[in-house]
Design an enzyme around this catalytic site. Structure first.
Site, PDB file in Angstrom:
ATOM      1  N   SER A 132     -24.768  35.445  71.902  1.00 57.34           N
ATOM      2  CA  SER A 132     -25.122  36.709  71.252  1.00 57.34           C
ATOM      3  C   SER A 132     -26.183  36.494  70.192  1.00 57.34           C
ATOM      4  O   SER A 132     -26.248  35.447  69.563  1.00 57.34           O
ATOM      5  CB  SER A 132     -23.894  37.345  70.590  1.00 57.34           C
ATOM      6  OG  SER A 132     -24.295  38.503  69.882  1.00 57.34           O
ATOM      7  N   LYS A 186     -17.032  37.133  74.589  1.00 56.41           N
ATOM      8  CA  LYS A 186     -18.367  37.719  74.399  1.00 56.41           C
ATOM      9  C   LYS A 186     -18.332  39.194  74.806  1.00 56.41           C
ATOM     10  O   LYS A 186     -18.947  40.049  74.158  1.00 56.41           O
ATOM     11  CB  LYS A 186     -19.407  36.952  75.240  1.00 56.41           C
ATOM     12  CG  LYS A 186     -20.793  37.629  75.344  1.00 56.41           C
ATOM     13  CD  LYS A 186     -21.453  37.783  73.994  1.00 56.41           C
ATOM     14  CE  LYS A 186     -22.906  38.163  73.964  1.00 56.41           C
ATOM     15  NZ  LYS A 186     -23.469  39.125  74.850  1.00 56.41           N
ATOM     16  N   HIS A 189     -16.640  41.022  72.054  1.00 57.95           N
ATOM     17  CA  HIS A 189     -17.630  41.065  70.960  1.00 57.95           C
ATOM     18  C   HIS A 189     -18.586  42.246  71.177  1.00 57.95           C
ATOM     19  O   HIS A 189     -18.854  43.029  70.270  1.00 57.95           O
ATOM     20  CB  HIS A 189     -18.395  39.735  70.926  1.00 57.95           C
ATOM     21  CG  HIS A 189     -19.700  39.770  70.190  1.00 57.95           C
ATOM     22  ND1 HIS A 189     -20.825  40.405  70.683  1.00 57.95           N
ATOM     23  CD2 HIS A 189     -20.069  39.288  68.986  1.00 57.95           C
ATOM     24  CE1 HIS A 189     -21.809  40.280  69.812  1.00 57.95           C
ATOM     25  NE2 HIS A 189     -21.383  39.608  68.770  1.00 57.95           N
ATOM     26  N   ASN A 190     -19.084  42.378  72.407  1.00 54.73           N
ATOM     27  CA  ASN A 190     -20.009  43.484  72.692  1.00 54.73           C
ATOM     28  C   ASN A 190     -19.311  44.832  72.568  1.00 54.73           C
ATOM     29  O   ASN A 190     -19.908  45.810  72.114  1.00 54.73           O
ATOM     30  CB  ASN A 190     -20.609  43.334  74.085  1.00 54.73           C
ATOM     31  CG  ASN A 190     -21.712  42.297  74.119  1.00 54.73           C
ATOM     32  OD1 ASN A 190     -21.725  41.372  73.313  1.00 54.73           O
ATOM     33  ND2 ASN A 190     -22.632  42.419  75.049  1.00 54.73           N
ATOM     34  N   GLU A 193     -19.187  45.638  69.086  1.00 56.77           N
ATOM     35  CA  GLU A 193     -20.548  46.040  68.696  1.00 56.77           C
ATOM     36  C   GLU A 193     -20.773  47.529  69.020  1.00 56.77           C
ATOM     37  O   GLU A 193     -21.341  48.273  68.212  1.00 56.77           O
ATOM     38  CB  GLU A 193     -21.525  45.141  69.455  1.00 56.77           C
ATOM     39  CG  GLU A 193     -22.990  45.440  69.295  1.00 56.77           C
ATOM     40  CD  GLU A 193     -23.808  44.546  70.245  1.00 56.77           C
ATOM     41  OE1 GLU A 193     -23.599  43.321  70.283  1.00 56.77           O
ATOM     42  OE2 GLU A 193     -24.663  45.097  70.970  1.00 56.77           O
TER      43      GLU A 193
HETATM   44  P1  NBP Z   1     -33.277  39.040  82.728  1.00 52.64           P
HETATM   45  O1  NBP Z   1     -31.841  39.425  82.689  1.00 52.64           O
HETATM   46  O2  NBP Z   1     -34.292  40.115  82.751  1.00 52.64           O
HETATM   47  O3  NBP Z   1     -33.507  38.079  84.006  1.00 52.64           O
HETATM   48  C1  NBP Z   1     -34.798  37.628  84.349  1.00 52.64           C
HETATM   49  C2  NBP Z   1     -34.730  36.187  84.841  1.00 52.64           C
HETATM   50  O4  NBP Z   1     -33.868  36.085  85.982  1.00 52.64           O
HETATM   51  C3  NBP Z   1     -36.092  35.685  85.271  1.00 52.64           C
HETATM   52  O5  NBP Z   1     -36.210  34.339  84.898  1.00 52.64           O
HETATM   53  C4  NBP Z   1     -36.037  35.848  86.789  1.00 52.64           C
HETATM   54  O6  NBP Z   1     -36.916  35.006  87.483  1.00 52.64           O
HETATM   55  C5  NBP Z   1     -34.616  35.422  87.025  1.00 52.64           C
HETATM   56  N1  NBP Z   1     -34.093  35.775  88.372  1.00 52.64           N
HETATM   57  C6  NBP Z   1     -33.818  36.990  88.902  1.00 52.64           C
HETATM   58 BR1  NBP Z   1     -34.123  38.591  88.092  1.00 52.64          BR
HETATM   59  N2  NBP Z   1     -33.324  36.920  90.146  1.00 52.64           N
HETATM   60  C7  NBP Z   1     -33.300  35.610  90.434  1.00 52.64           C
HETATM   61  C8  NBP Z   1     -32.897  34.882  91.567  1.00 52.64           C
HETATM   62  N3  NBP Z   1     -32.377  35.487  92.648  1.00 52.64           N
HETATM   63  N4  NBP Z   1     -33.027  33.541  91.537  1.00 52.64           N
HETATM   64  C9  NBP Z   1     -33.514  32.924  90.470  1.00 52.64           C
HETATM   65  N5  NBP Z   1     -33.895  33.550  89.333  1.00 52.64           N
HETATM   66  C10 NBP Z   1     -33.793  34.883  89.314  1.00 52.64           C
HETATM   67  O7  NBP Z   1     -33.618  38.025  81.523  1.00 52.64           O
HETATM   68  P2  NBP Z   1     -33.138  38.021  79.976  1.00 52.64           P
HETATM   69  O8  NBP Z   1     -33.213  39.370  79.355  1.00 52.64           O
HETATM   70  O9  NBP Z   1     -33.879  36.885  79.367  1.00 52.64           O
HETATM   71  O10 NBP Z   1     -31.590  37.661  80.067  1.00 52.64           O
HETATM   72  C11 NBP Z   1     -31.129  36.467  80.667  1.00 52.64           C
HETATM   73  C12 NBP Z   1     -29.604  36.477  80.662  1.00 52.64           C
HETATM   74  O11 NBP Z   1     -29.154  36.509  79.296  1.00 52.64           O
HETATM   75  C13 NBP Z   1     -28.993  37.716  81.316  1.00 52.64           C
HETATM   76  O12 NBP Z   1     -27.834  37.350  81.991  1.00 52.64           O
HETATM   77  C14 NBP Z   1     -28.664  38.620  80.163  1.00 52.64           C
HETATM   78  O13 NBP Z   1     -27.598  39.494  80.445  1.00 52.64           O
HETATM   79  C15 NBP Z   1     -28.272  37.597  79.100  1.00 52.64           C
HETATM   80  N6  NBP Z   1     -28.403  38.059  77.707  1.00 52.64           N
HETATM   81  C16 NBP Z   1     -29.456  38.798  77.314  1.00 52.64           C
HETATM   82  C17 NBP Z   1     -29.567  39.204  75.991  1.00 52.64           C
HETATM   83  C18 NBP Z   1     -30.742  40.009  75.539  1.00 52.64           C
HETATM   84  O14 NBP Z   1     -30.758  40.392  74.349  1.00 52.64           O
HETATM   85  N7  NBP Z   1     -31.743  40.243  76.389  1.00 52.64           N
HETATM   86  C19 NBP Z   1     -28.603  38.815  75.075  1.00 52.64           C
HETATM   87  C20 NBP Z   1     -27.554  38.026  75.492  1.00 52.64           C
HETATM   88  C21 NBP Z   1     -27.458  37.643  76.817  1.00 52.64           C
HETATM   89  P3  NBP Z   1     -38.415  35.523  87.831  1.00 52.64           P
HETATM   90  O15 NBP Z   1     -39.211  35.317  86.580  1.00 52.64           O
HETATM   91  O16 NBP Z   1     -38.846  34.640  88.931  1.00 52.64           O
HETATM   92  O17 NBP Z   1     -38.313  36.966  88.222  1.00 52.64           O
END
Ligand code: NBP
Length: 479
Positions: A132, A186, A189-190, A193
């Site tokens: 988080s 987690k 936690h959300n 939130e």
């Molecule tokens: P995203 O959730 O938007 O995911 C994008 C990533 O997933 C890219 O690297 C993409 O590769 C890859 N991907 C996908 Br889409 N399909 C794929 C597949 N079939 N095989 C391999 N790679 C694949 O990214 P994020 O917002 O950075 O979040 C990442 C994780 O962290 C998520 O699970 C999210 O729930 C979690 N999270 C996010 C936050 C936040 O604040 N954003 C906070 C806490 C946790 P590509 O570049 O080749 O398309």
């Protein structure tokens, strides 16, 4: 810079979260292997931030796995769901017994339980880690909630702790418990939130519509509140958001944003899980429903001219009512956290996780979205009594609510008389009253159930189950 040395950790999935975590590892002195499905993201990271530390650039998953020292540690940061399963499968095919796969995405904890069992059967360690703090936290220090086998924490823990936020020198990361427990906490936690944000929203609504304050005045109120018991990241950013002026119109930004809140699903998961566990998380549920109602725009538009009935006069003592709202917010927040911790206790019992609520309060003090001064109080409460039946019963919180309860009642009743919706304030107060009620109307419910379904009831003055012969002579029999 790019390195040819073996990497201590690999990160696959280099969107905003993954690249910031990779940079965080590198800044902490680790050599980090980088991988992304499309190489463009890997190269973009190296081009913009290659100077953050030692990175190993890889293109294929084989190259990526080959770039890691053993036992290998790989952090997956891809879109939660099918993508996670696909990446796990690719990695598992190349990894060896003892290697560790960490899923840092927002996975549903039941998926994590399933994945952990599948990896264990193949000799691999699988760690579902809740992370988080959003993108800023990922870069500068998130709160990390790793589950999975305890042995894997021995090798992984020092790395995760070093990139996590620290409060009073204590890392905001600890081993949570087996299999899906990290993602479960987690998720809760959300959920908390969501409740926290809804409560802040209701306080804002009252300051705006019951007292007629403009966004700038409300920002001042939140800034003031942030110097007391309510000090928290969410209250702090609320003040900053309310101070923001829209460049296009010159109005407060909040006044030009559509009032329909979105959600990604972790709040909904929390409520679904609470329903399954039979835990009343009313504050979180109201928050999820409030977002859903705000998003029902066509329905709201059609209902806009429904009768309000006769509304009361607005409060005349703005200072007093503002203080009442502050106290109502604090009391409702205590209830929301108490309910969240109840859900954690219930999950722990259901899955035999042996979770330690005091540890969670400790690691949530920094890095994460719900970080708040108040978490120190929760930590103290569980340190004093790890078996607390409810957070509300801890001496500090009992006294805090006692101080707030008159204000809380005034706020909920005034809001009702003014026609201002306060679902989370109201349900939290009702929950509190239900918890302390000597006798609830559930006795009547039991009698009704016995009437139409012979479901039986217990008596206050005798052991056992009883049934009244409702359609017969209405005498009572032992069931
Ligand atoms: P995203 O959730 O938007 O995911 C994008 C990533 O997933 C890219 O690297 C993409 O590769 C890859 N991907 C996908 Br889409 N399909 C794929 C597949 N079939 N095989 C391999 N790679 C694949 O990214 P994020 O917002 O950075 O979040 C990442 C994780 O962290 C998520 O699970 C999210 O729930 C979690 N999270 C996010 C936050 C936040 O604040 N954003 C906070 C806490 C946790 P590509 O570049 O080749 O398309």
């Amino acid at each position: 810079m790019t390195s040819t040395a073996l990497a201590q950790i690999g990160v696959t999935g280099l969107a905003v979260m993954g690249s910031n975590i990779a940079r965080n590892f590198a800044r902490n002195g680790y050599t980090v292997a980088l991988h992304n499905r499309s190489v463009a993201k890997t190269d973009a990271l190296l081009e913009s931030h290659g100077g953050d530390g030692n990175f190993v650039r890889t293109e294929t998953i084989e190259e990526f796995v080959g770039a890691l020292e053993k036992p290998r540690r790989v952090l997956i940061m891809v879109k939660a769901g099918e993508a996670t399963d696909a990446v796990i499968e690719e990695l598992a095919a190349l990894m060896e017994p003892g290697d560790i796969i960490i899923d840092g995405g927002n996975a549903l904890y039941t998926d994590t339980i399933r994945r952990e069992a599948a990896m264990k059967a193949r000799g691999l360690n699988f760690v579902g880690a809740g992370i988080s703090g959003g993108e800023e936290g990922a870069l500068n220090g998130p709160a990390i909630m790793p589950g999975g086998p305890k042995e894997s924490y021995e090798s992984l823990g020092p790395l995760l702790e070093s990139i996590s936020a620290k409060v009073d020198g204590v890392p905001c990361c600890t081993h949570i418990g087996p299999d899906g427990s990290g993602h479960f906490v987690k998720m809760v936690h959300n959920g908390i939130e969501y409740a926290d944000m809804q409560l802040i929203g209701e306080a804002y609504h009252l300051l705006r519509d019951a007292l007629g304050f403009d966004a700038g005045q409300i920002a001042e109120v939140f800034t003031e509140w942030n110097s007391g018991d309510l000090e928290s990241y969410l209250v702090e950013i609320t003040a900053q958001v309310l101070e923001q002026t829209d460049a296009k119109t010159g109005k407060p930004l909040v006044d030009v944003i559509v009032d329909a809140a979105e959600q990604k699903g972790t709040g909904r998961w929390t409520v679904k899980s609470a329903l399954d566990l039979g835990v009343p998380v009313t504050g979180i549920a109201e928050a999820v429903f409030a977002r859903a109602l705000s998003g029902s725009r066509a329905q709201r538009q059609a209902a806009h001219d429904l009768a309000s009935g006769t509304l009361a006069e607005k409060p005349t003592d703005a200072g007093q009512f503002t203080e009442d709202i502050r106290r109502a917010l604090y009391a409702s927040k205590i209830v929301a956290y108490a309910q969240g911790f109840d859900q954690i206790a219930a999950g722990s019992t259901e899955y035999d996780w042996n979770l330690r609520p005091g540890d969670l309060a400790t690691i949530w003090r920094g890095g994460c979205i719900i970080r708040a001064r108040f978490l120190n109080r929760i930590k103290d409460a569980y340190e004093e009594n790890p078996g607390l039946p409810s957070l509300i019963l801890a001496p500090y919180f009992r006294a805090a609510i006692e101080q707030a309860v008159d204000s809380w009642r005034r706020v909920v009743s005034t809001a009702t008389l003014l026609g201002i919706p306060v679902p989370a304030f109201g349900s939290s107060l009702s929950y509190y009253d239900a918890l302390r009620a000597e006798r609830l109307p559930a006795a009547l419910t039991q009698a009704q159930r016995d009437f139409f379904g012979a479901h039986t009831y217990e008596r206050v003055d005798a052991e056992g189950k009883f049934h009244t012969l409702w359609s017969g002579d209405r005498s009572e029999i032992s069931a």
